[in-house]
Design an enzyme around this catalytic site. Sequence first.
Site, PDB file in Angstrom:
ATOM      1  N   PHE A 155      -9.091  -9.656  57.326  1.00 20.30           N
ATOM      2  CA  PHE A 155      -8.044 -10.362  58.070  1.00 20.30           C
ATOM      3  C   PHE A 155      -7.409 -11.501  57.282  1.00 20.30           C
ATOM      4  O   PHE A 155      -6.308 -11.938  57.590  1.00 20.30           O
ATOM      5  CB  PHE A 155      -8.617 -10.905  59.395  1.00 20.30           C
ATOM      6  CG  PHE A 155      -9.401 -12.181  59.226  1.00 20.30           C
ATOM      7  CD1 PHE A 155      -8.755 -13.417  59.185  1.00 20.30           C
ATOM      8  CD2 PHE A 155     -10.788 -12.164  59.072  1.00 20.30           C
ATOM      9  CE1 PHE A 155      -9.470 -14.597  59.001  1.00 20.30           C
ATOM     10  CE2 PHE A 155     -11.512 -13.327  58.888  1.00 20.30           C
ATOM     11  CZ  PHE A 155     -10.843 -14.545  58.854  1.00 20.30           C
ATOM     12  N   LYS A 179      -6.313   1.078  55.819  1.00 22.38           N
ATOM     13  CA  LYS A 179      -6.829   0.659  57.134  1.00 22.38           C
ATOM     14  C   LYS A 179      -6.875  -0.871  57.106  1.00 22.38           C
ATOM     15  O   LYS A 179      -7.811  -1.470  56.577  1.00 22.38           O
ATOM     16  CB  LYS A 179      -8.225   1.258  57.339  1.00 22.38           C
ATOM     17  CG  LYS A 179      -8.648   1.467  58.787  1.00 22.38           C
ATOM     18  CD  LYS A 179      -8.667   0.214  59.630  1.00 22.38           C
ATOM     19  CE  LYS A 179      -9.854  -0.680  59.376  1.00 22.38           C
ATOM     20  NZ  LYS A 179      -9.770  -1.988  60.059  1.00 22.38           N
ATOM     21  N   GLU A 182      -7.966  -5.205  61.938  1.00 19.31           N
ATOM     22  CA  GLU A 182      -7.481  -5.032  63.304  1.00 19.31           C
ATOM     23  C   GLU A 182      -7.053  -6.364  63.932  1.00 19.31           C
ATOM     24  O   GLU A 182      -6.515  -6.403  65.016  1.00 19.31           O
ATOM     25  CB  GLU A 182      -8.556  -4.353  64.163  1.00 19.31           C
ATOM     26  CG  GLU A 182      -9.858  -5.124  64.349  1.00 19.31           C
ATOM     27  CD  GLU A 182     -10.843  -4.941  63.185  1.00 19.31           C
ATOM     28  OE1 GLU A 182     -10.400  -4.731  62.047  1.00 19.31           O
ATOM     29  OE2 GLU A 182     -12.060  -5.047  63.444  1.00 19.31           O
ATOM     30  N   ARG A 183      -7.335  -7.486  63.231  1.00 18.46           N
ATOM     31  CA  ARG A 183      -7.049  -8.793  63.835  1.00 18.46           C
ATOM     32  C   ARG A 183      -5.610  -9.242  63.615  1.00 18.46           C
ATOM     33  O   ARG A 183      -5.068  -9.993  64.411  1.00 18.46           O
ATOM     34  CB  ARG A 183      -7.983  -9.846  63.262  1.00 18.46           C
ATOM     35  CG  ARG A 183      -9.438  -9.469  63.425  1.00 18.46           C
ATOM     36  CD  ARG A 183     -10.332 -10.672  63.315  1.00 18.46           C
ATOM     37  NE  ARG A 183     -11.706 -10.292  63.071  1.00 18.46           N
ATOM     38  CZ  ARG A 183     -12.497  -9.704  63.942  1.00 18.46           C
ATOM     39  NH1 ARG A 183     -12.060  -9.417  65.149  1.00 18.46           N
ATOM     40  NH2 ARG A 183     -13.736  -9.393  63.626  1.00 18.46           N
ATOM     41  N   SER A 232     -16.503  -8.623  54.228  1.00 18.60           N
ATOM     42  CA  SER A 232     -17.764  -9.366  54.144  1.00 18.60           C
ATOM     43  C   SER A 232     -18.834  -8.538  53.413  1.00 18.60           C
ATOM     44  O   SER A 232     -18.745  -7.303  53.358  1.00 18.60           O
ATOM     45  CB  SER A 232     -18.237  -9.715  55.558  1.00 18.60           C
ATOM     46  OG  SER A 232     -18.364  -8.536  56.300  1.00 18.60           O
ATOM     47  N   CYS A 287     -11.915 -16.161  50.445  1.00 19.04           N
ATOM     48  CA  CYS A 287     -13.137 -15.815  49.727  1.00 19.04           C
ATOM     49  C   CYS A 287     -13.274 -16.667  48.469  1.00 19.04           C
ATOM     50  O   CYS A 287     -14.309 -16.640  47.819  1.00 19.04           O
ATOM     51  CB  CYS A 287     -13.151 -14.345  49.372  1.00 19.04           C
ATOM     52  SG  CYS A 287     -11.906 -13.952  48.167  1.00 19.04           S
ATOM     53  N   GLU A 389     -22.443 -17.695  54.020  1.00 25.02           N
ATOM     54  CA  GLU A 389     -21.005 -17.981  53.946  1.00 25.02           C
ATOM     55  C   GLU A 389     -20.552 -18.494  55.315  1.00 25.02           C
ATOM     56  O   GLU A 389     -20.798 -17.844  56.332  1.00 25.02           O
ATOM     57  CB  GLU A 389     -20.254 -16.685  53.603  1.00 25.02           C
ATOM     58  CG  GLU A 389     -18.751 -16.877  53.521  1.00 25.02           C
ATOM     59  CD  GLU A 389     -18.009 -15.573  53.203  1.00 25.02           C
ATOM     60  OE1 GLU A 389     -18.373 -14.517  53.738  1.00 25.02           O
ATOM     61  OE2 GLU A 389     -17.049 -15.640  52.409  1.00 25.02           O
TER      62      GLU A 389
HETATM   63  P1  NAD Z   1     -15.065  -7.782  57.707  1.00 23.52           P
HETATM   64  O1  NAD Z   1     -16.076  -7.308  56.737  1.00 23.52           O
HETATM   65  O2  NAD Z   1     -15.485  -8.083  59.091  1.00 23.52           O
HETATM   66  O3  NAD Z   1     -13.889  -6.675  57.854  1.00 23.52           O
HETATM   67  C1  NAD Z   1     -13.242  -6.145  56.727  1.00 23.52           C
HETATM   68  C2  NAD Z   1     -12.748  -4.750  57.077  1.00 23.52           C
HETATM   69  O4  NAD Z   1     -13.867  -3.921  57.393  1.00 23.52           O
HETATM   70  C3  NAD Z   1     -11.832  -4.691  58.289  1.00 23.52           C
HETATM   71  O5  NAD Z   1     -10.786  -3.786  58.035  1.00 23.52           O
HETATM   72  C4  NAD Z   1     -12.735  -4.213  59.405  1.00 23.52           C
HETATM   73  O6  NAD Z   1     -12.059  -3.452  60.386  1.00 23.52           O
HETATM   74  C5  NAD Z   1     -13.742  -3.353  58.678  1.00 23.52           C
HETATM   75  N1  NAD Z   1     -15.067  -3.375  59.315  1.00 23.52           N
HETATM   76  C6  NAD Z   1     -15.625  -4.378  60.042  1.00 23.52           C
HETATM   77  N2  NAD Z   1     -16.870  -4.056  60.427  1.00 23.52           N
HETATM   78  C7  NAD Z   1     -17.123  -2.831  59.928  1.00 23.52           C
HETATM   79  C8  NAD Z   1     -18.253  -1.958  59.984  1.00 23.52           C
HETATM   80  N3  NAD Z   1     -19.369  -2.279  60.634  1.00 23.52           N
HETATM   81  N4  NAD Z   1     -18.168  -0.758  59.352  1.00 23.52           N
HETATM   82  C9  NAD Z   1     -17.044  -0.412  58.691  1.00 23.52           C
HETATM   83  N5  NAD Z   1     -15.945  -1.208  58.611  1.00 23.52           N
HETATM   84  C10 NAD Z   1     -15.980  -2.397  59.216  1.00 23.52           C
HETATM   85  O7  NAD Z   1     -14.331  -9.027  57.028  1.00 23.52           O
HETATM   86  P2  NAD Z   1     -13.249 -10.002  57.650  1.00 23.52           P
HETATM   87  O8  NAD Z   1     -13.897 -10.854  58.680  1.00 23.52           O
HETATM   88  O9  NAD Z   1     -12.026  -9.266  58.014  1.00 23.52           O
HETATM   89  O10 NAD Z   1     -12.893 -10.890  56.362  1.00 23.52           O
HETATM   90  C11 NAD Z   1     -13.649 -11.983  55.946  1.00 23.52           C
HETATM   91  C12 NAD Z   1     -14.656 -11.603  54.888  1.00 23.52           C
HETATM   92  O11 NAD Z   1     -14.024 -10.975  53.788  1.00 23.52           O
HETATM   93  C13 NAD Z   1     -15.357 -12.826  54.288  1.00 23.52           C
HETATM   94  O12 NAD Z   1     -16.712 -12.525  54.108  1.00 23.52           O
HETATM   95  C14 NAD Z   1     -14.660 -13.022  52.945  1.00 23.52           C
HETATM   96  O13 NAD Z   1     -15.415 -13.690  51.968  1.00 23.52           O
HETATM   97  C15 NAD Z   1     -14.406 -11.606  52.575  1.00 23.52           C
HETATM   98  N6  NAD Z   1     -13.329 -11.518  51.591  1.00 23.52           N
HETATM   99  C16 NAD Z   1     -13.665 -11.219  50.312  1.00 23.52           C
HETATM  100  C17 NAD Z   1     -12.684 -11.169  49.357  1.00 23.52           C
HETATM  101  C18 NAD Z   1     -13.022 -10.852  47.944  1.00 23.52           C
HETATM  102  O14 NAD Z   1     -12.099 -10.582  47.185  1.00 23.52           O
HETATM  103  N7  NAD Z   1     -14.263 -10.852  47.539  1.00 23.52           N
HETATM  104  C19 NAD Z   1     -11.351 -11.418  49.697  1.00 23.52           C
HETATM  105  C20 NAD Z   1     -11.056 -11.702  51.027  1.00 23.52           C
HETATM  106  C21 NAD Z   1     -12.059 -11.749  51.971  1.00 23.52           C
END
Ligand code: NAD
Length: 505
Positions: A155, A179, A182-183, A232, A287, A389
């Site tokens: 998101f 994909k 969704e937020r 994450s 991140c 985090e």
């Molecule tokens: P998230 O992991 O909750 O979601 C990321 C994506 O995965 C979304 O599209 C979501 O729909 C999907 N998803 C969520 N739960 C899932 C599951 N159980 N199985 C399969 N898919 C699933 O992350 P978020 O809250 O959207 O974003 C924040 C996180 O992303 C933080 O931990 C941040 O550090 C990380 N991030 C990392 C980078 C990087 O480059 N390393 C960059 C941006 C964000």
Amino acid sequence: MVDIVKEEKSVGHLINGEIKYSNGQILDVYNPAKGSVSKQIHVATRDTLEDAILTAEAAFPLWRDTPVLKRARIMYRFKELLEKNSDRICQLVGEEHGKISHDAMGELQRGIENVEYACSSPEFLKGEHSKNVGPSIDCWSEFQPLGVVAGITPFNFPAMIPLWMYPLAIVCGNCFILKPSERDPSSTMMIAQLLHEAGLPKGILNVVNGDKDVVDMLIEDQRIQAISFVGSTPIAEHIYSKATANGKRCQALGGAKNHAIIMPDADLDNAVNQLIGAAFGSSGERCMSLSVAVVVGNEVGDLLVSKLQDSMKNLKVGEHTNSSNDFGPLITKEHQDKVTSYINSAEEQGATIVEDGRNFVVKGCEDGFFLGGTLIDNVNTDMLSYKEEIFGPVLQIVRVKTMQEAMNIIDNHEYGNGTCIFTRDGEAARYFSDNIKVGMVGINIPVPVPVAYQSFGGWKRSMFGDLFAYGPDGARFYTRRKTITQRWPSNGVREGKQFSMPTMK
Ligand code: NAD
């Protein structure tokens, strides 16, 4: 182009160049500054995904054989359209993410730079050539597209992170299924529509909306050759293991805990400004946010904390529409509660809450998911708030006696995304960048996000996979090397039978 958000209160999918809706589950999208539902999102069903995959598969053969210069020219037009529509895109980011307009503009600009890199694909896809490796024999490598590939995005950068992925994948000759989170899907959808307006033939980029179930279908499908994931760490690890078990190439970027070392010789006023921006910008939901300052020496520690405290009095927190605000709300009520619980736990475990952002209210946005800037001193590495985090506007101070102690702390953390050092000592800085076990390093640079023509990725549990995102690594990720050795015998020269391993003696 249909303005999906002006005209529609529901967000569908973009398949074969058209907006389509599915008969499945509906999810709410919030305006986090108001705490109210602003839109609804259609969750892709198996039929929706099947439609997207078949469309992408059908588009692939023609796209693969389209000259790379033609593919790149679409990216040039795309870049222009992104710039022309930047205000609208940033407004959508603000409405659903809460990011202030100046920050959203920075995010979009970083995304556009990835489109610019994609424009140089005729150069980076040239391949490698060796002439006369043997008598009348030439050998070369070319980089062929993989087929249908997919991206799953978080998101926190709804405009930028998808642009890390599909411009490069597409310009390399692949078809892409995205994909988004969704937020906050609307800016992502608008940008994908702009690529079609720029001339991308239908079926090459398809966007399916939804959550976990859609991701599971994507990573299990044998027709998808590669998965790029950003999100994450627990999900990144799950996706990497499942996608690779299903025979796919996968790069999965995860979470972070980014430390800054403050050396006794640092320009402290400069370090304070940099820390404040990097810790609280985008509400700490980056991140690459700096969430821990490791201060070398107690005297510097006291001075730093008092300067940070003074400076934090001027933080402006509020709605995205007011560009003089420094940062906005957190993404959801659940996330606001989670960040608050980390502050509570730090307090319970004996840390000092110097500035407290809990129970922060913005006038006119009383139901918004806001949290004020929070500064926590005397944090140690056993505390939960240190280990995990937080992803909120919280800066923690860890005090140490030596630089080596500071480096050990960073090296021992499970994450290794970004880090930086504030110092005037070149030797110390060089030692730090040579030895620290982190993927992206800043020297007096608080948010060392590499430019689009380098590549982005962390070490340790901040990334699963071998090739970083975007830039040269991205181009390699979305292509497969094929090496061809060719002989055109001249003047009827024939080789005899040769049973030993061919060599060039
Ligand atoms: P998230 O992991 O909750 O979601 C990321 C994506 O995965 C979304 O599209 C979501 O729909 C999907 N998803 C969520 N739960 C899932 C599951 N159980 N199985 C399969 N898919 C699933 O992350 P978020 O809250 O959207 O974003 C924040 C996180 O992303 C933080 O931990 C941040 O550090 C990380 N991030 C990392 C980078 C990087 O480059 N390393 C960059 C941006 C964000």
